[in-house]
Scaffold this motif. Sequence first.
Motif, PDB file in Angstrom:
ATOM      1  N   TRP B 162       1.150  16.125  -3.675  1.00  0.00           N
ATOM      2  CA  TRP B 162       0.072  17.061  -3.319  1.00  0.00           C
ATOM      3  C   TRP B 162      -0.007  18.087  -4.440  1.00  0.00           C
ATOM      4  O   TRP B 162       0.982  18.769  -4.721  1.00  0.00           O
ATOM      5  CB  TRP B 162       0.392  17.818  -2.019  1.00  0.00           C
ATOM      6  CG  TRP B 162       0.310  17.065  -0.750  1.00  0.00           C
ATOM      7  CD1 TRP B 162       1.036  15.970  -0.395  1.00  0.00           C
ATOM      8  CD2 TRP B 162      -0.536  17.372   0.364  1.00  0.00           C
ATOM      9  NE1 TRP B 162       0.700  15.576   0.869  1.00  0.00           N
ATOM     10  CE2 TRP B 162      -0.265  16.418   1.364  1.00  0.00           C
ATOM     11  CE3 TRP B 162      -1.488  18.358   0.617  1.00  0.00           C
ATOM     12  CZ2 TRP B 162      -0.904  16.418   2.591  1.00  0.00           C
ATOM     13  CZ3 TRP B 162      -2.135  18.368   1.846  1.00  0.00           C
ATOM     14  CH2 TRP B 162      -1.849  17.398   2.814  1.00  0.00           C
ATOM     15  N   ARG B 179      -9.325  14.878  -1.946  1.00  0.00           N
ATOM     16  CA  ARG B 179      -8.436  13.732  -2.158  1.00  0.00           C
ATOM     17  C   ARG B 179      -8.103  13.523  -3.624  1.00  0.00           C
ATOM     18  O   ARG B 179      -7.114  12.872  -3.937  1.00  0.00           O
ATOM     19  CB  ARG B 179      -9.018  12.453  -1.549  1.00  0.00           C
ATOM     20  CG  ARG B 179     -10.248  11.906  -2.229  1.00  0.00           C
ATOM     21  CD  ARG B 179     -10.535  10.473  -1.769  1.00  0.00           C
ATOM     22  NE  ARG B 179     -11.030  10.385  -0.413  1.00  0.00           N
ATOM     23  CZ  ARG B 179     -12.329  10.389  -0.074  1.00  0.00           C
ATOM     24  NH1 ARG B 179     -13.258  10.487  -0.994  1.00  0.00           N
ATOM     25  NH2 ARG B 179     -12.692  10.290   1.179  1.00  0.00           N
ATOM     26  N   LEU B 182      -4.633  14.619  -4.334  1.00  0.00           N
ATOM     27  CA  LEU B 182      -3.547  13.917  -3.647  1.00  0.00           C
ATOM     28  C   LEU B 182      -3.285  12.610  -4.384  1.00  0.00           C
ATOM     29  O   LEU B 182      -4.221  11.952  -4.835  1.00  0.00           O
ATOM     30  CB  LEU B 182      -3.938  13.612  -2.194  1.00  0.00           C
ATOM     31  CG  LEU B 182      -4.110  14.848  -1.313  1.00  0.00           C
ATOM     32  CD1 LEU B 182      -4.785  14.473  -0.007  1.00  0.00           C
ATOM     33  CD2 LEU B 182      -2.755  15.467  -1.026  1.00  0.00           C
ATOM     34  N   TYR B 184      -1.143   8.859  -4.779  1.00  0.00           N
ATOM     35  CA  TYR B 184      -0.213   7.785  -4.417  1.00  0.00           C
ATOM     36  C   TYR B 184       0.871   7.764  -5.485  1.00  0.00           C
ATOM     37  O   TYR B 184       0.549   7.812  -6.679  1.00  0.00           O
ATOM     38  CB  TYR B 184      -0.937   6.451  -4.375  1.00  0.00           C
ATOM     39  CG  TYR B 184      -1.969   6.367  -3.264  1.00  0.00           C
ATOM     40  CD1 TYR B 184      -1.567   6.117  -1.966  1.00  0.00           C
ATOM     41  CD2 TYR B 184      -3.319   6.580  -3.518  1.00  0.00           C
ATOM     42  CE1 TYR B 184      -2.496   6.073  -0.934  1.00  0.00           C
ATOM     43  CE2 TYR B 184      -4.255   6.538  -2.491  1.00  0.00           C
ATOM     44  CZ  TYR B 184      -3.840   6.287  -1.202  1.00  0.00           C
ATOM     45  OH  TYR B 184      -4.737   6.240  -0.180  1.00  0.00           O
ATOM     46  N   VAL B 194       7.875   2.881  -2.541  1.00  0.00           N
ATOM     47  CA  VAL B 194       7.284   3.953  -1.735  1.00  0.00           C
ATOM     48  C   VAL B 194       5.859   4.206  -2.226  1.00  0.00           C
ATOM     49  O   VAL B 194       5.634   4.445  -3.411  1.00  0.00           O
ATOM     50  CB  VAL B 194       8.111   5.261  -1.818  1.00  0.00           C
ATOM     51  CG1 VAL B 194       7.450   6.359  -0.991  1.00  0.00           C
ATOM     52  CG2 VAL B 194       9.543   5.030  -1.337  1.00  0.00           C
ATOM     53  N   ARG B 195       4.912   4.167  -1.306  1.00  0.00           N
ATOM     54  CA  ARG B 195       3.507   4.277  -1.687  1.00  0.00           C
ATOM     55  C   ARG B 195       3.037   5.735  -1.792  1.00  0.00           C
ATOM     56  O   ARG B 195       2.315   6.088  -2.691  1.00  0.00           O
ATOM     57  CB  ARG B 195       2.676   3.526  -0.636  1.00  0.00           C
ATOM     58  CG  ARG B 195       1.179   3.626  -0.809  1.00  0.00           C
ATOM     59  CD  ARG B 195       0.627   2.369  -1.426  1.00  0.00           C
ATOM     60  NE  ARG B 195      -0.813   2.273  -1.274  1.00  0.00           N
ATOM     61  CZ  ARG B 195      -1.676   2.567  -2.266  1.00  0.00           C
ATOM     62  NH1 ARG B 195      -1.236   2.966  -3.429  1.00  0.00           N
ATOM     63  NH2 ARG B 195      -2.974   2.448  -2.060  1.00  0.00           N
ATOM     64  N   GLY B 196       3.414   6.579  -0.820  1.00  0.00           N
ATOM     65  CA  GLY B 196       2.932   7.956  -0.826  1.00  0.00           C
ATOM     66  C   GLY B 196       1.474   8.024  -0.435  1.00  0.00           C
ATOM     67  O   GLY B 196       0.901   7.012  -0.031  1.00  0.00           O
ATOM     68  N   PRO B 197       0.838   9.204  -0.590  1.00  0.00           N
ATOM     69  CA  PRO B 197       1.490  10.476  -0.899  1.00  0.00           C
ATOM     70  C   PRO B 197       2.346  10.963   0.261  1.00  0.00           C
ATOM     71  O   PRO B 197       2.388  10.349   1.317  1.00  0.00           O
ATOM     72  CB  PRO B 197       0.307  11.419  -1.137  1.00  0.00           C
ATOM     73  CG  PRO B 197      -0.903  10.759  -0.606  1.00  0.00           C
ATOM     74  CD  PRO B 197      -0.588   9.336  -0.330  1.00  0.00           C
ATOM     75  N   SER B 198       3.021  12.076   0.045  1.00  0.00           N
ATOM     76  CA  SER B 198       3.799  12.691   1.116  1.00  0.00           C
ATOM     77  C   SER B 198       2.870  13.116   2.253  1.00  0.00           C
ATOM     78  O   SER B 198       1.666  13.246   2.063  1.00  0.00           O
ATOM     79  CB  SER B 198       4.530  13.912   0.570  1.00  0.00           C
ATOM     80  OG  SER B 198       5.257  14.553   1.602  1.00  0.00           O
TER      81      SER B 198
END
Lengths: 489, 375
Positions: B162, B179, B182, B184, B194-198
């Motif tokens: 983020w 977006r 933000l 990935y 791990v794809r993300g985002p948080s």
Amino acid sequence: MPQPNSPRPNNSQPNSPQPNSPHTKSPYRPRSPGHPTRRIHLAAHFPGVNSTTVWSDPRSGSQIDFDSFEHLARTAERGRFDFFFLAEGQRLREHHGRIFELDVAGRPDALTVLAALAAITDRIGLAATATATYNEPYELARKIASLDHLSAGRAAWNVVTSPDAWTGENFRRGGFLPREERYERAIEFVEAARTLWDSWAPDAHVADAEGGVFAAPGAGRFDYHGRHFAIDGRFTVPRGPQGRPVLIQAGDSTDGREFGAAHADVIFSRHGEYEAGRAFYADMKGRAARHGRSPDELKILPAVTAVIGATAEQAQEKAAWIRRQQVSPQNAIQFLEQVWGRDLSDLDPDGPLPDFDPITDGTSIARGRVRTGGDPLELARSWRELAAAKGGLSLREVVIEVAARQTFIGTAEHVADRMEVHVRDGASDGFILVPHLTPTGLDEFVDQVVPILQERGVFRSEYEGTTLREHLHLPAPRPAGTHRTDVAV
Amino acid sequence: MTTGHLHLGVALDGAGRHPAAWRSPHARPAELFDPRYWVELARTAERGLLDFVRLDDSLGSPSTRIPGRLDAVSVAARLAPATGSIGLIPTATTTHTEPFHVSTSIATLDHVSRGRAGWWPQPSRTAAEARHFGRKPVASAGELSDEQAEFVDVVGRLWDSWEDDAIIRDVATSRFLDRKKLHYVDFEGTYFDVRGPSITPRPPQGRPVIAITVDGPDTLEIAARFADVLFVDASGPDEARRLRERAHAIAEGNGRDPGELRVLAEITVYLAATDSDARRERGLLDARSDVPVPNGLSFTGTPEALADRLAGWYVGGAVDGFTLIPGVLPYDLDRIVEDLVPILRERGLARAAYTADTLRGHLGLPLPANRYART
């Protein structure tokens, strides 16, 4: 954004009688003779991340700053609520394969926030949602037991499942669990967690410095072997003040109801409306009895919204205004796109529903929402009927009708009446309030409705106990080693 | 780097580092699971204007004698509102846990403490811990370190996923988020993808402080690449200086500014007003212990002599500061705060007041740039 067919704090059918309406003479009179007074339980849902939360209001504060959590938790405790509740999400929502921008998003880890809130509250219960799919029993049971110690007996766990591979992309295992096995794993997870919580006898933390005995021999030893977990060793958190933390469950499918009836202390219900509430309540208490439990051991608490005004008319106006804030023109279009399965950005939100039918190829353009299915063609048909029956509603007005109705609307007296009636008549044991504003959305309810409930003797004026189990009038858990592990699935 | 204040943190774990600490008349073994005990310890450390408290943890038993311990991240969160300035560095392990969950829990600790969070990632090395999870056998030391490095790497990416201005609340377009701010993370590693985002917005410090224990070449490499704080267990100032120089070189080789590393030596301390009192107390403890006292540098003596020792290391450029591990809690913590710190302050080596309100601020570390920000 509103979610078609998703759990929402209201389920009013547009064409059904609305006993909540302040204009309707209530057929159910509070405190009628022959009904013993039933105590209401109240909980507060942090608004945070959902379409109920209105962020466009100038009074809307941060959904992530600790100040907001502090304000809401303190307000709920000032109102002598049973507990403060946090939801969770493990992936940001998407629409058309892109991150969804219209609703509040971005939330903290629930257990970590609650541990902090334990420092600034004294009595209110602290309930965290955590998935049984992308956690492991040893780690999660340890965190929850730690919260129970750190809050002196106020911890609760809302157990949920995460069925989709899409969420799994954030975790080591990916989407490893077939949908039909999610409750099986959840049941084993709960059994394993209870095995861990029971692994220290209540007096196993001896701390005898002279004798050189810190813990009773074997304290923490455990062994749990099931289909999904094969674990053994030593649990490192002594039995907490509540014996076992309170277990909350929210699933509404047949599997979910059976699971809740067998294991849960509290059901987070989506049936806040009177008739639906009574049916759900009877169903769940019946299931609990079939599992050999007293109906009082299972509290049914639906999520509800309340809009309070100085007069009935003012409350209705306010409710309508909130609904329009919740469903912006853009929100209405995206809501429809979930059902129609296609881009509808050319449509006029103030115009009619589309005259073409939804695409029904089974794919979803919305990800990260809880959906219970539903035939898009059937939904489209019923919404067109609704629009016509109400004199030609616009697209946005239809979405407001089907997705954003509040449970209780009226004066503080009226809202208190309705709540008392729901609990008296077996529609619920209390309510989980879902405010529409962060962080001040609970203020009016606590200032205006709670005193009336207290005056009537149906809600506590002071906390009588110190633990959440005591607030909920739940029995102390059976001693270590004696709980049932046979489960009807 | 050898002027100004040395950095000072204190390790809080159970009744203290000594295996028999809990049997000391100064200890409170009945209170180890009571939040009031931890609040009192943290407030004492804060009264001493220390940089941080460190909370040890594992997914196994802390010792054969004391088989209990609360979750460290939860304890740190409980301490956050009960303190106002001091940094909070809990362990969260990296072997049987999820990077995604750890990233959000430490980010949340940073939110609830308003910028005072750190994280001490540690692998779970034992077979006992592996059996608590039943998912994989215990791995080799090399694999555990590799996984720890990947874990720390992806957690840092998730914290950056983020941008600081991702929340726009733009009523005109009905958008809460932008977006484009933000990201990935799309991390593909040997141990996990791990794809993300948080799900958690970027924490107040941007990235909470990462502290890594250096106990060999592998961990030195990982720490020099990823850590802000390096916990080193050195036998003396010369060894510490060599480790620090190597860490600086590795950091530079990885495009980092070596000036942004803080190398802190660990010392277990047993303090008393006189040398003979300290030795006698220490002897009593040793006699009561039925297990060996753990290895590592320790100091038994007076606060004055300890101050001399610390000043010698620091002024000689061997370290940026110290993590002091009280032999007995709360006793040795009280001695640190009431006796040692005033001596250091008199010598200009400890601060007279907090001048920052974040852990990065105490450590003199800047806010990190977001790796995904395009501007």
